[in-house]
Enzyme design. Sequence first.
Site, PDB file in Angstrom:
ATOM      1  N   LYS A  81      64.409  80.254  75.294  1.00  0.00           N
ATOM      2  CA  LYS A  81      65.407  80.618  74.282  1.00  0.00           C
ATOM      3  C   LYS A  81      65.304  82.100  73.923  1.00  0.00           C
ATOM      4  CE  LYS A  81      63.941  77.389  71.482  1.00  0.00           C
ATOM      5  NZ  LYS A  81      62.936  76.805  72.398  1.00  0.00           N
ATOM      6  N   THR A  82      64.087  82.544  73.588  1.00  0.00           N
ATOM      7  CA  THR A  82      63.913  83.956  73.238  1.00  0.00           C
ATOM      8  C   THR A  82      64.275  84.840  74.434  1.00  0.00           C
ATOM      9  OG1 THR A  82      62.176  83.366  71.684  1.00  0.00           O
ATOM     10  CG2 THR A  82      62.224  85.650  72.411  1.00  0.00           C
ATOM     11  N   ARG A 234      56.907  78.354  80.108  1.00  0.00           N
ATOM     12  CA  ARG A 234      55.757  78.990  79.451  1.00  0.00           C
ATOM     13  C   ARG A 234      54.459  78.372  79.952  1.00  0.00           C
ATOM     14  NH1 ARG A 234      56.492  78.701  73.765  1.00  0.00           N
ATOM     15  NH2 ARG A 234      57.433  80.763  73.771  1.00  0.00           N
TER      16      ARG A 234
HETATM   17  N1  LIG Z   1      64.397  80.488  83.176  1.00  0.00           N
HETATM   18  C1  LIG Z   1      63.343  81.294  83.156  1.00  0.00           C
HETATM   19  N2  LIG Z   1      63.086  82.114  84.183  1.00  0.00           N
HETATM   20  C2  LIG Z   1      61.982  82.902  84.160  1.00  0.00           C
HETATM   21  N3  LIG Z   1      61.080  82.905  83.168  1.00  0.00           N
HETATM   22  C3  LIG Z   1      61.289  82.114  82.125  1.00  0.00           C
HETATM   23  C4  LIG Z   1      62.432  81.266  82.054  1.00  0.00           C
HETATM   24  N4  LIG Z   1      62.384  80.571  80.905  1.00  0.00           N
HETATM   25  C5  LIG Z   1      61.275  80.968  80.285  1.00  0.00           C
HETATM   26  N5  LIG Z   1      60.598  81.884  81.001  1.00  0.00           N
HETATM   27  C6  LIG Z   1      59.293  82.468  80.677  1.00  0.00           C
HETATM   28  O1  LIG Z   1      58.628  81.556  79.810  1.00  0.00           O
HETATM   29  C7  LIG Z   1      58.100  82.222  78.679  1.00  0.00           C
HETATM   30  C8  LIG Z   1      58.527  81.458  77.451  1.00  0.00           C
HETATM   31  O2  LIG Z   1      59.911  81.583  77.246  1.00  0.00           O
HETATM   32  P1  LIG Z   1      60.543  81.866  75.797  1.00  0.00           P
HETATM   33  O3  LIG Z   1      59.593  82.654  74.971  1.00  0.00           O
HETATM   34  O4  LIG Z   1      61.881  82.445  76.016  1.00  0.00           O
HETATM   35  O5  LIG Z   1      60.656  80.378  75.250  1.00  0.00           O
HETATM   36  P2  LIG Z   1      61.298  79.853  73.885  1.00  0.00           P
HETATM   37  O6  LIG Z   1      62.291  78.801  74.263  1.00  0.00           O
HETATM   38  O7  LIG Z   1      61.776  80.996  73.082  1.00  0.00           O
HETATM   39  O8  LIG Z   1      60.075  79.137  73.187  1.00  0.00           O
HETATM   40  P3  LIG Z   1      59.781  78.910  71.598  1.00  0.00           P
HETATM   41  O9  LIG Z   1      60.643  77.760  71.156  1.00  0.00           O
HETATM   42  O10 LIG Z   1      58.335  78.542  71.558  1.00  0.00           O
HETATM   43  O11 LIG Z   1      60.088  80.195  70.905  1.00  0.00           O
HETATM   44  C9  LIG Z   1      58.624  83.652  78.737  1.00  0.00           C
HETATM   45  O12 LIG Z   1      57.540  84.520  78.860  1.00  0.00           O
HETATM   46  C10 LIG Z   1      59.418  83.790  79.988  1.00  0.00           C
HETATM   47  O13 LIG Z   1      58.769  84.719  80.798  1.00  0.00           O
HETATM   48 MG   LIG Z   2      61.035  81.798  71.302  1.00  0.00          MG
END
Ligand SMILES: Nc1ncnc2c1ncn2[C@@H]1O[C@H](COP(=O)(O)OP(=O)(O)OP(=O)(O)O)[C@@H](O)[C@H]1O
Ligand SMILES: [Mg+2]
Length: 353
Positions: A81-82, A234
């Site tokens: 998401k982030t 992650r």
């Molecule tokens: N589709 C993707 N392709 C490549 N890398 C990804 C992808 N999705 C996530 N990542 C990697 O996974 C890690 C975690 O992703 P992210 O921080 O965006 O998750 P999030 O959904 O925001 O989690 P949270 O709910 O804990 O905030 C990031 O460092 C990113 O490098």
């Molecule tokens: Mg996040």
Amino acid sequence: MTMEYDAQTNTGANEESLRMVSAAPIGNEPVSDEELRPHALDGFIGQPLLKAQLQLFLDAARKREVPPDHILLAGPPGLGKTTLAMIVANELGVPIRVTSGPAIQHAGDLASILSSLDTGEVLFIDEIHRLPRAAEELLYIAMEDFRVDVMVGKGPGATSIPLTLPRFTAIGATTREGMLPSPLRARFGFTAHLDFYPHGELEKLIERSSAVLGVRLGEGAAYEMAVRSRGTPRIANRLLRRVRDWAIVHDLDEVGPDDVREALELYQIDAEGLDRLDIAVLDAIVRQFNGGPVGLNTLSAMVGEESETVETVCEPYLVREGFLLRTPKGRIATGKAWAHLGLEPQSDVSKLA
Ligand SMILES: Nc1ncnc2c1ncn2[C@@H]1O[C@H](COP(=O)(O)OP(=O)(O)OP(=O)(O)O)[C@@H](O)[C@H]1O
Ligand SMILES: [Mg+2]
């Protein structure tokens, strides 16, 4: 081996990250998400439908030369998401302001952020379901009418001064979409649901990350990590870092599937990717409650975790993989869970549901 990574994420990362052998215990990685984050939609692996939708959405906004509508990103932790929020700002070539629900204690905090936005900027609100009620109300007026009412003074003499905002794009992220009040949810022009990643996509992701981290993977090594990653990027990246540590300590030039298995066994990641907490949850339901049903709060207390962690981090994957059922009466361990723990179900699991 397929390598799909963009030059931006890979600049000089190799030597840098190799020098950084992490001693952090698994499940508790410090701020290292950044180095592996793709910066463009092209580098974002998997979720093809969502990517196509988002691409169209951004292209249309670019053609119309207006900031795009507000975006809501929903899904379990660690699915990107982030990362997507950063990508949207990057693709639009605009700055991104980052805040989060818990960081905003009063509506005034949000009002001051909103009133400092420039035209076209992206405002990213992480954990948007945790905004205080008054801030939520202020936000949906701002999102719809691009206006905030700033209160001046206190008590009966207080007056509200309407302040016009520039057009901006709000991006909200939430792990608990159901907790968002519907008026707020309705203000988002596009909602993206992120789902757990299939093994093949995680394999690609691990290959991309291993290129960034400078880890050479042999045939089948990425797959061994992918199946243990609980469908979550992650976690895939975290397992890769532990495997990298193993490779460094054992002076390996290339990591094979057996090395991966051995390294991850050391960290108690089992063949289905269930970790210590998942096993503790299943174990509590099966051994203490004879398979359930058991309420979330009792269960969380038994495993010594916050109920929110059990509900958002642990359960979605266990439910999806068929280890756990969520019923109105409580959580029930399925036959698959009993078998995974090496036990015979004590009662007819299907009747409990
Ligand atoms: N589709 C993707 N392709 C490549 N890398 C990804 C992808 N999705 C996530 N990542 C990697 O996974 C890690 C975690 O992703 P992210 O921080 O965006 O998750 P999030 O959904 O925001 O989690 P949270 O709910 O804990 O905030 C990031 O460092 C990113 O490098
Ligand atoms: Mg996040």
